[in-house]
Design a protein around this motif. Structure first.
Motif, short mmCIF file in Angstrom:
data_model
loop_
_atom_site.label_atom_id
_atom_site.label_comp_id
_atom_site.label_asym_id
_atom_site.label_seq_id
_atom_site.Cartn_x
_atom_site.Cartn_y
_atom_site.Cartn_z
N ALA A 60 -40.46 139.29 130.07
CA ALA A 60 -40.50 138.55 128.75
C ALA A 60 -39.87 139.67 127.64
CB ALA A 60 -41.94 138.34 128.39
N LEU A 61 -40.19 140.95 127.89
CA LEU A 61 -39.73 142.03 126.86
C LEU A 61 -38.13 141.89 127.00
CD1 LEU A 61 -39.82 144.30 124.98
CD2 LEU A 61 -40.36 145.81 127.06
N LEU A 62 -37.59 142.00 128.39
CA LEU A 62 -36.20 141.94 128.57
C LEU A 62 -35.53 140.89 127.92
CD1 LEU A 62 -36.06 142.93 132.53
CD2 LEU A 62 -35.25 144.29 130.63
N ALA A 63 -36.17 139.66 128.21
CA ALA A 63 -35.42 138.44 127.62
C ALA A 63 -35.35 138.66 126.03
CB ALA A 63 -36.23 137.26 127.94
N GLU A 64 -36.39 138.95 125.37
CA GLU A 64 -36.51 139.06 123.78
C GLU A 64 -35.42 140.16 123.54
OE1 GLU A 64 -37.73 137.65 120.17
OE2 GLU A 64 -38.08 137.07 122.25
N ALA A 119 -39.72 134.20 137.06
CA ALA A 119 -39.63 135.35 136.01
C ALA A 119 -38.30 135.81 135.60
CB ALA A 119 -39.89 136.74 137.07
N ASP A 120 -37.63 134.73 135.76
CA ASP A 120 -36.25 135.13 135.32
C ASP A 120 -35.82 134.46 134.08
OD1 ASP A 120 -33.48 135.10 134.91
OD2 ASP A 120 -32.69 134.54 136.86
N TYR A 121 -36.17 135.06 132.81
CA TYR A 121 -36.07 134.66 131.54
C TYR A 121 -34.71 134.22 131.19
CZ TYR A 121 -41.10 135.47 130.75
OH TYR A 121 -42.42 135.52 130.81
N PHE A 122 -33.62 134.97 132.05
CA PHE A 122 -32.35 134.45 131.59
C PHE A 122 -31.64 133.43 132.32
CE2 PHE A 122 -32.80 139.38 131.03
CZ PHE A 122 -32.33 139.42 129.47
N ALA A 123 -32.52 132.70 133.18
CA ALA A 123 -31.96 131.72 134.27
C ALA A 123 -31.09 130.72 133.41
CB ALA A 123 -33.03 131.19 135.01
N ALA A 124 -31.75 129.86 132.40
CA ALA A 124 -31.24 128.70 131.63
C ALA A 124 -29.84 129.27 130.84
CB ALA A 124 -32.32 128.03 130.79
N ASP A 125 -29.96 130.35 130.20
CA ASP A 125 -28.61 130.85 129.34
C ASP A 125 -27.55 131.33 130.37
OD1 ASP A 125 -30.12 130.09 126.94
OD2 ASP A 125 -30.76 132.19 126.76
N ARG A 126 -27.90 132.05 131.28
CA ARG A 126 -27.13 132.62 132.23
C ARG A 126 -26.32 131.40 133.07
NH1 ARG A 126 -30.03 134.70 135.84
NH2 ARG A 126 -30.07 136.83 135.22
N ASP A 127 -27.07 130.29 133.48
CA ASP A 127 -26.60 129.20 134.18
C ASP A 127 -25.72 128.52 133.33
OD1 ASP A 127 -28.00 130.01 136.56
OD2 ASP A 127 -29.46 128.44 136.22
N ARG A 128 -25.83 128.62 132.01
CA ARG A 128 -25.24 127.57 131.06
C ARG A 128 -23.83 128.59 131.00
NH1 ARG A 128 -24.47 128.34 125.72
NH2 ARG A 128 -23.25 126.42 124.46
N THR A 129 -23.79 129.56 130.76
CA THR A 129 -22.64 130.43 130.57
C THR A 129 -21.74 130.33 131.79
OG1 THR A 129 -23.73 132.06 129.17
CG2 THR A 129 -21.86 132.78 130.37
N MET A 130 -22.42 130.27 132.91
CA MET A 130 -21.65 130.48 134.35
C MET A 130 -21.00 128.95 134.50
SD MET A 130 -21.86 133.03 135.77
CE MET A 130 -22.90 134.77 135.66
N ARG A 131 -21.68 127.90 134.13
CA ARG A 131 -20.89 126.70 134.17
C ARG A 131 -19.76 126.62 133.13
NH1 ARG A 131 -26.47 125.17 134.06
NH2 ARG A 131 -26.36 124.34 131.91
N MET A 132 -19.97 127.23 132.16
CA MET A 132 -18.59 127.20 131.23
C MET A 132 -17.57 128.19 131.72
SD MET A 132 -20.14 127.32 127.25
CE MET A 132 -21.18 128.69 127.41
N LEU A 133 -18.03 129.25 132.43
CA LEU A 133 -16.95 129.96 133.08
C LEU A 133 -16.30 129.33 134.41
CD1 LEU A 133 -18.77 133.56 133.27
CD2 LEU A 133 -16.80 132.98 132.34
N LEU A 134 -16.97 128.40 134.93
CA LEU A 134 -16.52 127.71 135.87
C LEU A 134 -15.16 127.00 135.17
CD1 LEU A 134 -19.35 126.91 138.38
CD2 LEU A 134 -17.38 127.98 139.17
#
Length: 208
Positions: A60-64, A119-134
């Motif tokens: 949670a600290l990492l995500a923030e 525990a992966d607080y980055f999952a949603a944002d990272r997955d969205r970014t990866m879809r745009m990269l694709l």
């Protein structure tokens, strides 16, 4: 009287939270993700329990702490997709992503790592970014500019290698990253144009 007491308490809690985040950002950027919560609490001059009251887990600290960088990366990819020339957009994304990741070891490691489910607080944002990269990769290939055997994992590989750059200062690290990005872009291009590389940077021969 009660209101006067509550207001300073709320102000102190807010100050603690911002100080914890500032210390965490600096520690993770310079030293990576392995900095323990106890050390962050010590540097922020608060108790460990105070850190956990504000951030129940390290994730949670990492995500923030990295929310701004994650938003920046998504914005960079959106900018690339908006370019009229798919190859120009792809090149811009590689250059800017590597510049962001070069200056923050913690964020780079968090972006390219998969934490356990839940525990992966980055999952949603990272997955969205990866879809745009694709989509960006698809367009660059469709334009005949990106080599046909290129895969998304090649970007992750480049970011991981970029994170490993060691230099005597942030300025030199950024300069070395620019040269590395140029090398990667030429290797990704279907018909590489041997444009001059950015200046070389003297780097230590042994890892620290």
């Amino acid at each position: 009287m009660t209101a006067q007491v509550i207001h300073p308490l709320r102000s102190d809690a807010s100050d603690n939270r911002e100080r914890i985040l500032a210390v965490a950002r600096a520690a993770f950027a310079a030293e990576g993700l392995d900095v323990p919560i106890r050390e962050i609490a010590r540097r922020a001059q608060v108790g460990v329990a105070t850190v956990y009251r504000r951030f129940p887990t390290k994730e949670a600290l990492l995500a923030e702490a990295f929310a701004e960088q994650m938003a920046m990366c998504s914005g960079v990819v959106e900018e690339g997709l908006a370019a009229a020339d798919p190859w120009r957009g792809f090149r811009l994304v590689i250059e800017k992503l590597m510049a962001v990741h070069a200056l923050d070891r913690g964020f780079s490691r968090a972006f390219t790592s998969r934490l356990p489910a839940g525990a992966d607080y980055f999952a949603a944002d990272r997955d969205r970014t990866m879809r745009m990269l694709l989509e960006l990769v698809r367009r660059a290939k469709g334009a005949g500019a990106l080599r046909a055997d290129f895969v998304l994992e090649d970007i992750i590989l480049a970011l991981m290698a970029n994170e490993g750059i060691r230099a005597e200062s942030l300025e030199l690290r950024a300069a070395a990253s620019r040269r590395f990005a140029a090398l990667m872009i030429q290797s990704f291009q279907a018909d590489p144009v041997r444009a001059p590389l950015p200046p070389a940077v003297r780097l230590p021969l042994t890892a620290r």
